[in-house]
Scaffold this motif. Structure first.
Motif, PDB file in Angstrom:
ATOM      1  N   UNK A 106       0.813  -1.221   0.000  1.00 43.10           N
ATOM      2  CA  UNK A 106       0.000   0.000   0.000  1.00 43.10           C
ATOM      3  C   UNK A 106       0.846   1.270   0.000  1.00 43.10           C
ATOM      4  N   UNK A 107       2.079   1.165   0.475  1.00 43.00           N
ATOM      5  CA  UNK A 107       2.954   2.337   0.599  1.00 43.00           C
ATOM      6  C   UNK A 107       4.283   2.088  -0.099  1.00 43.00           C
ATOM      7  N   UNK A 108       4.237   1.407  -1.241  1.00 40.40           N
ATOM      8  CA  UNK A 108       5.490   0.899  -1.795  1.00 40.40           C
ATOM      9  C   UNK A 108       6.443   1.985  -2.271  1.00 40.40           C
ATOM     10  N   UNK A 109       5.932   3.079  -2.784  1.00 41.19           N
ATOM     11  CA  UNK A 109       6.834   4.144  -3.234  1.00 41.19           C
ATOM     12  C   UNK A 109       7.519   4.818  -2.052  1.00 41.19           C
ATOM     13  N   UNK A 110       6.750   5.075  -1.008  1.00 41.57           N
ATOM     14  CA  UNK A 110       7.340   5.667   0.189  1.00 41.57           C
ATOM     15  C   UNK A 110       8.328   4.699   0.835  1.00 41.57           C
ATOM     16  N   UNK A 111       7.942   3.433   0.956  1.00 39.80           N
ATOM     17  CA  UNK A 111       8.820   2.433   1.558  1.00 39.80           C
ATOM     18  C   UNK A 111      10.112   2.295   0.758  1.00 39.80           C
ATOM     19  N   UNK A 112       9.991   2.326  -0.553  1.00 33.18           N
ATOM     20  CA  UNK A 112      11.171   2.225  -1.415  1.00 33.18           C
ATOM     21  C   UNK A 112      12.082   3.428  -1.223  1.00 33.18           C
ATOM     22  N   UNK A 162      11.856  -5.610  -3.338  1.00 40.78           N
ATOM     23  CA  UNK A 162      11.271  -6.859  -3.818  1.00 40.78           C
ATOM     24  C   UNK A 162       9.777  -6.686  -4.093  1.00 40.78           C
ATOM     25  N   UNK A 163       9.085  -6.020  -3.175  1.00 44.21           N
ATOM     26  CA  UNK A 163       7.652  -5.761  -3.370  1.00 44.21           C
ATOM     27  C   UNK A 163       7.429  -4.946  -4.642  1.00 44.21           C
ATOM     28  N   UNK A 167       5.193  -6.526  -7.548  1.00 45.87           N
ATOM     29  CA  UNK A 167       3.882  -5.914  -7.818  1.00 45.87           C
ATOM     30  C   UNK A 167       3.944  -4.871  -8.920  1.00 45.87           C
ATOM     31  N   UNK A 168       5.008  -4.050  -8.907  1.00 44.10           N
ATOM     32  CA  UNK A 168       5.091  -2.959  -9.873  1.00 44.10           C
ATOM     33  C   UNK A 168       5.584  -3.383 -11.237  1.00 44.10           C
ATOM     34  N   UNK A 169       6.612  -4.248 -11.286  1.00 48.67           N
ATOM     35  CA  UNK A 169       7.216  -4.617 -12.568  1.00 48.67           C
ATOM     36  C   UNK A 169       6.650  -5.913 -13.135  1.00 48.67           C
ATOM     37  N   UNK A 170       6.429  -6.903 -12.282  1.00 48.30           N
ATOM     38  CA  UNK A 170       5.949  -8.192 -12.778  1.00 48.30           C
ATOM     39  C   UNK A 170       4.436  -8.339 -12.687  1.00 48.30           C
ATOM     40  N   UNK A 171       3.774  -7.411 -12.000  1.00 45.18           N
ATOM     41  CA  UNK A 171       2.318  -7.423 -11.935  1.00 45.18           C
ATOM     42  C   UNK A 171       1.714  -8.563 -11.127  1.00 45.18           C
ATOM     43  N   UNK A 172       2.458  -9.052 -10.130  1.00 40.45           N
ATOM     44  CA  UNK A 172       1.913 -10.130  -9.289  1.00 40.45           C
ATOM     45  C   UNK A 172       0.752  -9.570  -8.474  1.00 40.45           C
ATOM     46  N   UNK A 173      -0.437 -10.181  -8.546  1.00 35.78           N
ATOM     47  CA  UNK A 173      -1.587  -9.666  -7.791  1.00 35.78           C
ATOM     48  C   UNK A 173      -1.332  -9.726  -6.284  1.00 35.78           C
ATOM     49  N   UNK A 174      -1.914  -8.777  -5.584  1.00 35.30           N
ATOM     50  CA  UNK A 174      -1.755  -8.662  -4.136  1.00 35.30           C
ATOM     51  C   UNK A 174      -2.067  -9.971  -3.403  1.00 35.30           C
ATOM     52  N   UNK A 175      -3.231 -10.573  -3.707  1.00 29.22           N
ATOM     53  CA  UNK A 175      -3.638 -11.769  -2.964  1.00 29.22           C
ATOM     54  C   UNK A 175      -2.719 -12.959  -3.244  1.00 29.22           C
ATOM     55  N   UNK A 176      -2.208 -13.037  -4.464  1.00 33.25           N
ATOM     56  CA  UNK A 176      -1.262 -14.112  -4.772  1.00 33.25           C
ATOM     57  C   UNK A 176       0.037 -13.928  -3.990  1.00 33.25           C
ATOM     58  N   UNK A 177       0.508 -12.700  -3.914  1.00 31.75           N
ATOM     59  CA  UNK A 177       1.731 -12.417  -3.167  1.00 31.75           C
ATOM     60  C   UNK A 177       1.542 -12.730  -1.687  1.00 31.75           C
ATOM     61  N   UNK A 178       0.405 -12.370  -1.146  1.00 33.44           N
ATOM     62  CA  UNK A 178       0.113 -12.674   0.263  1.00 33.44           C
ATOM     63  C   UNK A 178       0.075 -14.180   0.496  1.00 33.44           C
ATOM     64  N   UNK A 179      -0.549 -14.904  -0.433  1.00 33.79           N
ATOM     65  CA  UNK A 179      -0.641 -16.359  -0.293  1.00 33.79           C
ATOM     66  C   UNK A 179       0.736 -17.005  -0.386  1.00 33.79           C
ATOM     67  N   UNK A 180       1.565 -16.512  -1.295  1.00 31.98           N
ATOM     68  CA  UNK A 180       2.900 -17.080  -1.444  1.00 31.98           C
ATOM     69  C   UNK A 180       3.760 -16.811  -0.213  1.00 31.98           C
ATOM     70  N   UNK A 181       3.637 -15.614   0.361  1.00 36.45           N
ATOM     71  CA  UNK A 181       4.377 -15.321   1.582  1.00 36.45           C
ATOM     72  C   UNK A 181       3.885 -16.204   2.724  1.00 36.45           C
TER      73      UNK A 181
END
Length: 199
Positions: A106-112, A162-163, A167-181
């Protein structure tokens, strides 16, 4: 001018700066391009006000990040399920990391921007806080003896770069990323380390 009035003005300016920075980071494509002058102009204050209040760009980023992070931190510390002590530690570890991941998404630009400034992600105060919380939860898992390293390794899966990549470059959906983590945490938390290899 009375000291109380000065404090009131300083508090108002601080809020204005944080709100302006928050809006700018939400819209910008590249956090590196956002300058203190941009933020000062958006907040309607002079650059000197920013430097007096926050020290430098990294200080401003930390303050903004902490302001956004505070509700998440309070939720973790308050301990409702699935983060409360009645929940098994494996599930609490997964829930804590899920909170960190969602915050970074949700805050990836700031976090980056924050992780790229001030010596990297591992020197940030919030990193030490998350690491300490996660290490304490992992210490409750029977047979898991390397909680300090494991906490670092698991938090590495939530790094902002990594996020952004996923999410930004490879377009992995949020819910898939959460499930994989969650799956990764389950495997790590369930694993029992064998004997260390001989040197």
């Amino acid at each position: 001018m009375p000291e109380r009035k000065l404090r009131k003005d300083a508090a108002r300016n601080r809020r204005a700066v944080l709100e302006a920075a928050d809006a700018l980071f939400a819209r910008c494509e590249s956090p590196r391009d956002l300058t203190m002058a941009d933020i000062a102009a958006a907040a309607g204050v002079g650059k000197g006000t920013l430097f007096r209040a926050f020290g430098d760009r990294a200080g401003l980023l930390r303050a903004l990040y902490e302001a956004r992070l505070e509700p998440v931190r309070q939720a973790v510390l308050a301990g409702p399920p699935p983060l409360g002590p009645a929940t098994p530690p494996q599930q609490r570890a997964a829930a804590l990391l899920d909170s960190v991941l969602c915050f970074k998404i949700d805050n990836r630009r700031l976090a980056l921007a924050l992780e790229e400034s001030g010596g990297g992600p591992y020197r940030a105060e919030h990193y030490e806080r998350w690491h300490g919380l996660l290490r304490a939860v992992l210490a409750e898992i029977p047979g898991l003896t390397d909680g300090d390293f494991t906490a670092h390794a698991l938090l590495a899966a939530t790094r902002a770069d990594l996020v952004e990549r996923l999410t930004g470059q490879e377009g992995v959906p949020r819910e898939r990323l959460r499930a994989e983590l969650a799956g990764y945490v389950a495997k790590v938390a369930a694993a029992r380390p064998g004997p260390a290899p001989e040197a």
